[in-house]
Motif scaffolding. Structure first.
Motif, PDB file in Angstrom:
ATOM      1  N   ALA A 165       0.818  -1.215   0.000  1.00 17.83           N
ATOM      2  CA  ALA A 165       0.000   0.000   0.000  1.00 17.83           C
ATOM      3  C   ALA A 165       0.856   1.272   0.000  1.00 17.83           C
ATOM      4  CB  ALA A 165      -0.925   0.007   1.217  1.00 17.83           C
ATOM      5  N   TYR A 166       2.131   1.151   0.386  1.00 18.17           N
ATOM      6  CA  TYR A 166       2.990   2.333   0.529  1.00 18.17           C
ATOM      7  C   TYR A 166       3.396   2.865  -0.838  1.00 18.17           C
ATOM      8  CZ  TYR A 166       6.994   5.128   2.185  1.00 18.17           C
ATOM      9  OH  TYR A 166       7.887   6.132   2.457  1.00 18.17           O
ATOM     10  N   GLY A 167       3.172   4.180  -1.018  1.00 16.44           N
ATOM     11  CA  GLY A 167       3.542   4.791  -2.297  1.00 16.44           C
ATOM     12  C   GLY A 167       3.473   6.303  -2.202  1.00 16.44           C
ATOM     13  N   ARG A 168       3.311   6.951  -3.348  1.00 19.69           N
ATOM     14  CA  ARG A 168       3.294   8.415  -3.406  1.00 19.69           C
ATOM     15  C   ARG A 168       2.255   9.028  -2.479  1.00 19.69           C
ATOM     16  NH1 ARG A 168       2.608  11.026  -9.096  1.00 19.69           N
ATOM     17  NH2 ARG A 168       3.238  12.874  -7.946  1.00 19.69           N
ATOM     18  N   LEU A 169       1.052   8.409  -2.459  1.00 20.91           N
ATOM     19  CA  LEU A 169      -0.044   8.965  -1.668  1.00 20.91           C
ATOM     20  C   LEU A 169       0.311   8.971  -0.177  1.00 20.91           C
ATOM     21  CD1 LEU A 169      -2.677  10.172  -2.576  1.00 20.91           C
ATOM     22  CD2 LEU A 169      -3.788   7.951  -2.287  1.00 20.91           C
ATOM     23  N   ALA A 170       0.981   7.911   0.282  1.00 21.96           N
ATOM     24  CA  ALA A 170       1.388   7.830   1.692  1.00 21.96           C
ATOM     25  C   ALA A 170       2.395   8.925   2.026  1.00 21.96           C
ATOM     26  CB  ALA A 170       1.980   6.455   1.987  1.00 21.96           C
ATOM     27  N   VAL A 171       3.378   9.127   1.164  1.00 20.88           N
ATOM     28  CA  VAL A 171       4.397  10.151   1.418  1.00 20.88           C
ATOM     29  C   VAL A 171       3.747  11.533   1.423  1.00 20.88           C
ATOM     30  CG1 VAL A 171       6.555  11.199   0.626  1.00 20.88           C
ATOM     31  CG2 VAL A 171       6.223   8.722   0.423  1.00 20.88           C
ATOM     32  N   LEU A 172       2.874  11.765   0.452  1.00 24.50           N
ATOM     33  CA  LEU A 172       2.182  13.050   0.331  1.00 24.50           C
ATOM     34  C   LEU A 172       1.346  13.351   1.574  1.00 24.50           C
ATOM     35  CD1 LEU A 172       1.847  15.263  -1.783  1.00 24.50           C
ATOM     36  CD2 LEU A 172      -0.130  14.034  -2.678  1.00 24.50           C
ATOM     37  N   ALA A 173       0.689  12.315   2.104  1.00 23.28           N
ATOM     38  CA  ALA A 173      -0.191  12.493   3.267  1.00 23.28           C
ATOM     39  C   ALA A 173       0.570  12.566   4.579  1.00 23.28           C
ATOM     40  CB  ALA A 173      -1.206  11.348   3.323  1.00 23.28           C
ATOM     41  N   GLN A 174       1.794  12.033   4.594  1.00 24.04           N
ATOM     42  CA  GLN A 174       2.475  11.872   5.883  1.00 24.04           C
ATOM     43  C   GLN A 174       3.712  12.755   6.088  1.00 24.04           C
ATOM     44  OE1 GLN A 174       3.077   7.623   6.805  1.00 24.04           O
ATOM     45  NE2 GLN A 174       1.359   7.162   5.475  1.00 24.04           N
ATOM     46  N   TRP A 175       4.195  13.434   5.048  1.00 26.48           N
ATOM     47  CA  TRP A 175       5.468  14.156   5.247  1.00 26.48           C
ATOM     48  C   TRP A 175       5.285  15.433   6.064  1.00 26.48           C
ATOM     49  CZ3 TRP A 175       7.654  18.769   2.938  1.00 26.48           C
ATOM     50  CH2 TRP A 175       6.796  19.471   2.074  1.00 26.48           C
ATOM     51  N   HIS A 202      -8.712  10.240   8.696  1.00 29.20           N
ATOM     52  CA  HIS A 202      -8.628  11.541   9.362  1.00 29.20           C
ATOM     53  C   HIS A 202      -7.198  12.050   9.235  1.00 29.20           C
ATOM     54  CE1 HIS A 202      -9.748  14.781  11.980  1.00 29.20           C
ATOM     55  NE2 HIS A 202      -8.894  14.440  12.924  1.00 29.20           N
ATOM     56  N   ILE A 203      -7.053  13.250   8.680  1.00 32.47           N
ATOM     57  CA  ILE A 203      -5.724  13.838   8.443  1.00 32.47           C
ATOM     58  C   ILE A 203      -5.648  15.195   9.131  1.00 32.47           C
ATOM     59  CG2 ILE A 203      -4.122  14.692   6.675  1.00 32.47           C
ATOM     60  CD1 ILE A 203      -5.354  12.649   4.740  1.00 32.47           C
ATOM     61  N   VAL A 204      -4.588  15.385   9.927  1.00 33.38           N
ATOM     62  CA  VAL A 204      -4.384  16.648  10.637  1.00 33.38           C
ATOM     63  C   VAL A 204      -3.030  17.225  10.209  1.00 33.38           C
ATOM     64  CG1 VAL A 204      -4.166  17.755  12.898  1.00 33.38           C
ATOM     65  CG2 VAL A 204      -5.718  15.818  12.604  1.00 33.38           C
ATOM     66  N   PRO A 205      -2.988  18.474   9.765  1.00 33.10           N
ATOM     67  CA  PRO A 205      -1.717  19.042   9.308  1.00 33.10           C
ATOM     68  C   PRO A 205      -0.744  19.257  10.458  1.00 33.10           C
ATOM     69  CG  PRO A 205      -3.435  20.729   9.303  1.00 33.10           C
ATOM     70  CD  PRO A 205      -4.099  19.422   9.632  1.00 33.10           C
ATOM     71  N   GLY A 206       0.546  19.059  10.168  1.00 29.61           N
ATOM     72  CA  GLY A 206       1.597  19.336  11.152  1.00 29.61           C
ATOM     73  C   GLY A 206       2.511  20.410  10.599  1.00 29.61           C
ATOM     74  N   GLU A 207       3.704  20.480  11.155  1.00 28.46           N
ATOM     75  CA  GLU A 207       4.686  21.462  10.666  1.00 28.46           C
ATOM     76  C   GLU A 207       5.352  20.924   9.400  1.00 28.46           C
ATOM     77  OE1 GLU A 207       5.289  24.547  11.897  1.00 28.46           O
ATOM     78  OE2 GLU A 207       3.575  24.100  13.208  1.00 28.46           O
ATOM     79  N   GLN A 208       5.614  21.809   8.456  1.00 31.73           N
ATOM     80  CA  GLN A 208       6.359  21.388   7.267  1.00 31.73           C
ATOM     81  C   GLN A 208       7.844  21.359   7.598  1.00 31.73           C
ATOM     82  OE1 GLN A 208       5.278  22.925   3.436  1.00 31.73           O
ATOM     83  NE2 GLN A 208       7.403  23.162   2.796  1.00 31.73           N
ATOM     84  N   PRO A 209       8.534  20.247   7.273  1.00 31.28           N
ATOM     85  CA  PRO A 209       9.987  20.198   7.510  1.00 31.28           C
ATOM     86  C   PRO A 209      10.682  21.373   6.805  1.00 31.28           C
ATOM     87  CG  PRO A 209       9.169  18.032   6.870  1.00 31.28           C
ATOM     88  CD  PRO A 209       8.035  18.995   6.664  1.00 31.28           C
ATOM     89  N   GLU A 210      11.677  21.937   7.460  1.00 30.79           N
ATOM     90  CA  GLU A 210      12.341  23.117   6.899  1.00 30.79           C
ATOM     91  C   GLU A 210      13.209  22.762   5.703  1.00 30.79           C
ATOM     92  OE1 GLU A 210      14.345  25.612   9.634  1.00 30.79           O
ATOM     93  OE2 GLU A 210      12.630  25.812  10.985  1.00 30.79           O
ATOM     94  N   GLY A 211      13.281  23.701   4.769  1.00 33.46           N
ATOM     95  CA  GLY A 211      14.185  23.558   3.627  1.00 33.46           C
ATOM     96  C   GLY A 211      13.741  22.552   2.588  1.00 33.46           C
ATOM     97  N   ALA A 215       7.566  20.680  -4.617  1.00 31.32           N
ATOM     98  CA  ALA A 215       7.828  20.263  -6.007  1.00 31.32           C
ATOM     99  C   ALA A 215       8.959  19.240  -6.080  1.00 31.32           C
ATOM    100  CB  ALA A 215       8.162  21.477  -6.867  1.00 31.32           C
ATOM    101  N   ALA A 216       9.967  19.403  -5.230  1.00 31.75           N
ATOM    102  CA  ALA A 216      11.103  18.461  -5.229  1.00 31.75           C
ATOM    103  C   ALA A 216      10.653  17.093  -4.729  1.00 31.75           C
ATOM    104  CB  ALA A 216      12.222  19.007  -4.337  1.00 31.75           C
ATOM    105  N   LEU A 217       9.840  17.093  -3.683  1.00 33.27           N
ATOM    106  CA  LEU A 217       9.325  15.825  -3.151  1.00 33.27           C
ATOM    107  C   LEU A 217       8.442  15.130  -4.187  1.00 33.27           C
ATOM    108  CD1 LEU A 217       9.324  14.178  -0.452  1.00 33.27           C
ATOM    109  CD2 LEU A 217       7.130  15.244   0.034  1.00 33.27           C
ATOM    110  N   GLU A 218       7.652  15.932  -4.883  1.00 32.33           N
ATOM    111  CA  GLU A 218       6.754  15.374  -5.898  1.00 32.33           C
ATOM    112  C   GLU A 218       7.543  14.726  -7.041  1.00 32.33           C
ATOM    113  OE1 GLU A 218       2.362  16.566  -7.005  1.00 32.33           O
ATOM    114  OE2 GLU A 218       3.772  18.135  -7.534  1.00 32.33           O
ATOM    115  N   ARG A 270      15.137  17.612   0.490  1.00 34.79           N
ATOM    116  CA  ARG A 270      15.844  18.776   1.048  1.00 34.79           C
ATOM    117  C   ARG A 270      17.122  19.039   0.249  1.00 34.79           C
ATOM    118  NH1 ARG A 270      15.718  17.416   6.107  1.00 34.79           N
ATOM    119  NH2 ARG A 270      14.026  18.779   6.797  1.00 34.79           N
ATOM    120  N   CYS A 271      17.807  17.964  -0.136  1.00 36.52           N
ATOM    121  CA  CYS A 271      19.029  18.120  -0.963  1.00 36.52           C
ATOM    122  C   CYS A 271      18.695  18.747  -2.311  1.00 36.52           C
ATOM    123  CB  CYS A 271      19.689  16.754  -1.187  1.00 36.52           C
ATOM    124  SG  CYS A 271      20.386  16.012   0.278  1.00 36.52           S
TER     125      CYS A 271
END
Length: 273
Positions: A165-175, A202-211, A215-218, A270-271
């Protein structure tokens, strides 16, 4: 707040001659207790702003209004508008119905504050809407997402590494947010019953990792999971700087995408940012 005495939903549907449209990906929920449980997932909604997409005849809308929420509902099925208008009359000033396609409507402009989004999403636009909401500028314009999906899609949203089940959608929802399956819903709860089971995420927003640029993650996740059976050295070679980033972060290029954690994808992005 006093809850008005409403006729049964089945009666409303019969009176307006409504039936679930396969073309619009509709499945109606009639169970009042189940709908109340879904409406309770975001927490206390008294006087909170709520966006609902695809309310249909208004089953979940009733449950949301009963919590004391102020609801904006976007519905593209014109047949459902008279039933929703009756509901708006029963809750003066608390329900605003907008006829339109949720993919076309400028939803953030409809709210003074940050609404909760609660919806039994039409199956054919659910994932597209979720990706749009998760791709918003951060902190996003919404407070939380409480969304019904096919169980398989829900599992992809909350998926963890080394699972199918792990893929783009999981990363997008969890990063930069936390996602969990709040409840499962049996197919028999719907009219007509879909072929598959459903679940509320149920999805709750958190802090975005710095830097880190979205678009790079996508770019990274699109390449990595686009060829998920290949080693990263193969799947990422078309992304400028990605192979150097693997080395910098210390990720073995012989690994495959499904073994790379959300945190590792964030470090790679980040790189590249």
């Amino acid at each position: 707040m006093t809850v008005p005495d409403l006729p049964p939903l089945r009666e409303v549907i019969a009176r307006h001659g409504l039936s679930a449209s396969k073309a619009l990906g509709q499945n109606f929920l009639f169970d009042g207790q189940l709908l109340a449980r879904i409406a309770a997932i975001p927490g206390d909604l008294a006087d909170a702003e709520v966006l609902e997409v695809g309310p249909g005849p208004g089953g979940l809308t009733r449950a949301l209004l009963a919590t004391g929420a102020r609801v904006v509902a976007i519905e593209r099925d014109r047949r459902c508008l008279p039933a929703l208008a009756e509901l708006a009359d029963a809750y003066p000033g608390r329900l605003d119905v907008i006829e339109g396609d949720a993919l076309q409507v400028d939803a953030p402009a409809l709210f003074a504050g940050r609404p909760h989004i609660v919806a039994n999403l039409p199956y054919n636009v659910g994932t597209a809407l979720l990706v749009r909401w998760l791709s918003a500028d951060w902190q996003p314009w919404w407070q939380s997402l409480t969304l019904m999906f096919q169980r398989e899609v829900a599992e992809r949203i909350v998926g963890s590494t080394d699972s199918d089940a792990y893929g783009r959608l999981a990363v997008l929802a969890q990063w930069r947010s936390s996602a969990r399956i709040a409840m499962n819903v049996h197919r028999s709860a719907f009219t007509p019953p879909p072929k598959v089971m459903s679940a509320v995420v149920h999805i709750v927003p958190g802090e975005q990792p710095e830097g880190v640029e979205f678009a790079a993650l996508e770019r990274l996740t699109a390449a990595a999971f686009g060829q998920r059976r290949k080693m990263l050295r193969q799947s990422l070679k078309g992304v400028p700087g990605a192979l150097a980033a693997l080395e910098q972060v210390g990720i073995d290029p012989a690994r495959r995408a499904e073994t790379v954690s959300v945190e590792e994808f964030v470090a790679l992005a980040r790189c590249l940012s």
